[in-house]
Write a protein that holds these residues in place. Structure first.
Motif, PDB file in Angstrom:
ATOM      1  N   ILE A 165      32.479  29.425  40.115  1.00 58.99           N
ATOM      2  CA  ILE A 165      32.715  30.830  39.783  1.00 58.99           C
ATOM      3  C   ILE A 165      34.121  30.879  39.200  1.00 58.99           C
ATOM      4  CG2 ILE A 165      32.922  33.182  40.650  1.00 58.99           C
ATOM      5  CD1 ILE A 165      31.033  32.440  42.930  1.00 58.99           C
ATOM      6  N   CYS A 166      34.193  30.850  37.880  1.00 61.23           N
ATOM      7  CA  CYS A 166      35.490  30.865  37.208  1.00 61.23           C
ATOM      8  C   CYS A 166      35.309  31.380  35.779  1.00 61.23           C
ATOM      9  CB  CYS A 166      36.150  29.483  37.218  1.00 61.23           C
ATOM     10  SG  CYS A 166      35.252  28.176  36.381  1.00 61.23           S
ATOM     11  N   ASP A 167      36.390  31.804  35.200  1.00 62.36           N
ATOM     12  CA  ASP A 167      36.324  32.410  33.881  1.00 62.36           C
ATOM     13  C   ASP A 167      36.830  31.514  32.755  1.00 62.36           C
ATOM     14  OD1 ASP A 167      35.209  34.849  34.793  1.00 62.36           O
ATOM     15  OD2 ASP A 167      37.184  35.479  35.485  1.00 62.36           O
ATOM     16  N   GLU A 168      37.391  30.378  33.109  1.00 63.48           N
ATOM     17  CA  GLU A 168      37.909  29.473  32.086  1.00 63.48           C
ATOM     18  C   GLU A 168      37.936  28.064  32.633  1.00 63.48           C
ATOM     19  OE1 GLU A 168      42.618  30.331  32.945  1.00 63.48           O
ATOM     20  OE2 GLU A 168      41.595  31.508  31.422  1.00 63.48           O
ATOM     21  N   GLY A 169      38.420  27.152  31.858  1.00 68.98           N
ATOM     22  CA  GLY A 169      38.534  25.773  32.297  1.00 68.98           C
ATOM     23  C   GLY A 169      37.679  24.851  31.463  1.00 68.98           C
ATOM     24  N   LYS A 170      38.009  23.584  31.536  1.00 74.13           N
ATOM     25  CA  LYS A 170      37.319  22.554  30.773  1.00 74.13           C
ATOM     26  C   LYS A 170      36.326  21.832  31.676  1.00 74.13           C
ATOM     27  CE  LYS A 170      38.158  18.539  27.917  1.00 74.13           C
ATOM     28  NZ  LYS A 170      39.115  17.649  27.303  1.00 74.13           N
ATOM     29  N   SER A 171      35.157  21.566  31.142  1.00 75.50           N
ATOM     30  CA  SER A 171      34.128  20.859  31.898  1.00 75.50           C
ATOM     31  C   SER A 171      34.568  19.437  32.217  1.00 75.50           C
ATOM     32  CB  SER A 171      32.821  20.828  31.106  1.00 75.50           C
ATOM     33  OG  SER A 171      31.892  19.959  31.729  1.00 75.50           O
ATOM     34  N   SER A 192      27.020  21.743  32.762  1.00 73.90           N
ATOM     35  CA  SER A 192      28.103  22.302  33.565  1.00 73.90           C
ATOM     36  C   SER A 192      27.839  23.796  33.705  1.00 73.90           C
ATOM     37  CB  SER A 192      29.450  22.082  32.885  1.00 73.90           C
ATOM     38  OG  SER A 192      29.759  20.711  32.827  1.00 73.90           O
ATOM     39  N   PHE A 193      27.932  24.289  34.930  1.00 77.32           N
ATOM     40  CA  PHE A 193      27.632  25.691  35.183  1.00 77.32           C
ATOM     41  C   PHE A 193      28.891  26.449  35.576  1.00 77.32           C
ATOM     42  CE2 PHE A 193      23.448  23.745  36.641  1.00 77.32           C
ATOM     43  CZ  PHE A 193      22.881  23.857  35.378  1.00 77.32           C
ATOM     44  N   ARG A 194      29.165  27.524  34.835  1.00 76.80           N
ATOM     45  CA  ARG A 194      30.348  28.350  35.076  1.00 76.80           C
ATOM     46  C   ARG A 194      29.910  29.815  35.089  1.00 76.80           C
ATOM     47  NH1 ARG A 194      34.908  27.657  30.771  1.00 76.80           N
ATOM     48  NH2 ARG A 194      33.502  28.921  29.533  1.00 76.80           N
ATOM     49  N   MET A 195      29.910  30.393  36.279  1.00 76.99           N
ATOM     50  CA  MET A 195      29.534  31.795  36.450  1.00 76.99           C
ATOM     51  C   MET A 195      30.779  32.656  36.428  1.00 76.99           C
ATOM     52  SD  MET A 195      26.845  31.008  39.532  1.00 76.99           S
ATOM     53  CE  MET A 195      27.655  29.491  40.057  1.00 76.99           C
ATOM     54  N   PRO A 196      30.729  33.825  35.794  1.00 78.59           N
ATOM     55  CA  PRO A 196      31.922  34.680  35.729  1.00 78.59           C
ATOM     56  C   PRO A 196      32.350  35.175  37.107  1.00 78.59           C
ATOM     57  CG  PRO A 196      30.098  35.593  34.409  1.00 78.59           C
ATOM     58  CD  PRO A 196      29.584  34.396  35.112  1.00 78.59           C
ATOM     59  N   THR A 197      33.656  35.307  37.302  1.00 80.21           N
ATOM     60  CA  THR A 197      34.161  35.809  38.587  1.00 80.21           C
ATOM     61  C   THR A 197      33.673  37.231  38.858  1.00 80.21           C
ATOM     62  OG1 THR A 197      36.232  36.502  37.541  1.00 80.21           O
ATOM     63  CG2 THR A 197      36.216  34.334  38.610  1.00 80.21           C
ATOM     64  N   GLU A 251      36.583  29.328  45.385  1.00 77.55           N
ATOM     65  CA  GLU A 251      37.031  29.620  46.747  1.00 77.55           C
ATOM     66  C   GLU A 251      37.686  31.004  46.834  1.00 77.55           C
ATOM     67  OE1 GLU A 251      37.851  25.075  48.349  1.00 77.55           O
ATOM     68  OE2 GLU A 251      39.559  26.331  47.820  1.00 77.55           O
ATOM     69  N   MET A 252      38.532  31.315  45.871  1.00 82.30           N
ATOM     70  CA  MET A 252      39.198  32.621  45.872  1.00 82.30           C
ATOM     71  C   MET A 252      38.182  33.755  45.720  1.00 82.30           C
ATOM     72  SD  MET A 252      42.718  31.775  43.728  1.00 82.30           S
ATOM     73  CE  MET A 252      42.719  33.384  43.025  1.00 82.30           C
ATOM     74  N   ALA A 253      37.216  33.579  44.833  1.00 84.26           N
ATOM     75  CA  ALA A 253      36.198  34.611  44.611  1.00 84.26           C
ATOM     76  C   ALA A 253      35.373  34.839  45.884  1.00 84.26           C
ATOM     77  CB  ALA A 253      35.290  34.218  43.451  1.00 84.26           C
ATOM     78  N   LEU A 254      35.002  33.759  46.553  1.00 84.11           N
ATOM     79  CA  LEU A 254      34.205  33.891  47.778  1.00 84.11           C
ATOM     80  C   LEU A 254      35.033  34.495  48.909  1.00 84.11           C
ATOM     81  CD1 LEU A 254      32.144  30.571  47.665  1.00 84.11           C
ATOM     82  CD2 LEU A 254      31.420  32.884  46.998  1.00 84.11           C
ATOM     83  N   LYS A 255      36.297  34.106  49.009  1.00 79.71           N
ATOM     84  CA  LYS A 255      37.173  34.688  50.034  1.00 79.71           C
ATOM     85  C   LYS A 255      37.342  36.188  49.820  1.00 79.71           C
ATOM     86  CE  LYS A 255      39.843  30.573  51.180  1.00 79.71           C
ATOM     87  NZ  LYS A 255      41.142  29.907  51.105  1.00 79.71           N
ATOM     88  N   ARG A 256      37.527  36.601  48.567  1.00 85.87           N
ATOM     89  CA  ARG A 256      37.642  38.036  48.257  1.00 85.87           C
ATOM     90  C   ARG A 256      36.393  38.798  48.704  1.00 85.87           C
ATOM     91  NH1 ARG A 256      40.189  36.386  43.453  1.00 85.87           N
ATOM     92  NH2 ARG A 256      38.233  36.425  42.325  1.00 85.87           N
TER      93      ARG A 256
END
Length: 157
Positions: free
Chosen positions: A74-80, A90-95, A128-133
């Motif tokens: 769960i992230c909005d950017e980054g390199k695979s 590679s799976f990237r779901m928006p925050t 981790e931050m998204a799930l903690k929020r």
């Protein structure tokens, strides 16, 4: 646009139609949760994913403990970390999709799978931050969140 999202789940309980004893826990466990992806191209569900869990939600919200396997970051950017190419997934779901998990009723998500590291340390930290929020417990990342303790009805799991 994503054409079809499949969510499989198993219910561990004898019956929802009978009263549940105070010392009995009802647990719903779902398989891989992948709420679309923004990598390498955007393939997200219609209506910002608000209907992703429409069939599972009544069950997930009714049980004592709802558990799932989060299949991706769960992230909005980054390199695979897996590179590119036709067979590199590679799976990237928006925050912004993290609240959908809370709304569905999830209490705990496992990150112990082959897609947790799709976007490296940046993706893990963002997840981790998204799930903690959202107040969702998680585990499965060696050296970081190796386990989680969930308390229900006075019992620690």
């Amino acid at each position: 646009m994503m054409r079809k999202i499949v969510l499989s789940f198993i219910i561990y309980h004898f019956s929802f139609s009978h009263a549940v004893a105070q010392d009995t826990l009802t647990i719903a466990m779902t398989g891989d949760i992948m709420m679309g992806t923004t990598y390498p191209s955007v393939m997200l569900p219609e209506k910002d994913g608000t209907e992703l869990f429409i069939d599972a939600k009544p069950i997930l919200q009714r049980v004592d403990l709802a558990v799932g396997n989060l299949e991706g970051a769960i992230c909005d950017e980054g390199k695979s970390t897996k590179g590119s190419g036709p067979n590199s997934y590679s799976f990237r779901m928006p925050t912004s999709y993290a609240p959908l998990l809370t709304d569905a009723g999830y209490d705990y998500l496992s990150m112990a799978n082959n897609h947790a590291n799709d976007f490296g340390q940046q993706g893990i930290l963002s997840t981790e931050m998204a799930l903690k929020r959202e107040g969702i417990l998680f585990s499965g990342i060696a050296g970081r969140a190796e386990y989680a303790i969930i308390e229900r009805k006075g019992k620690k799991i």
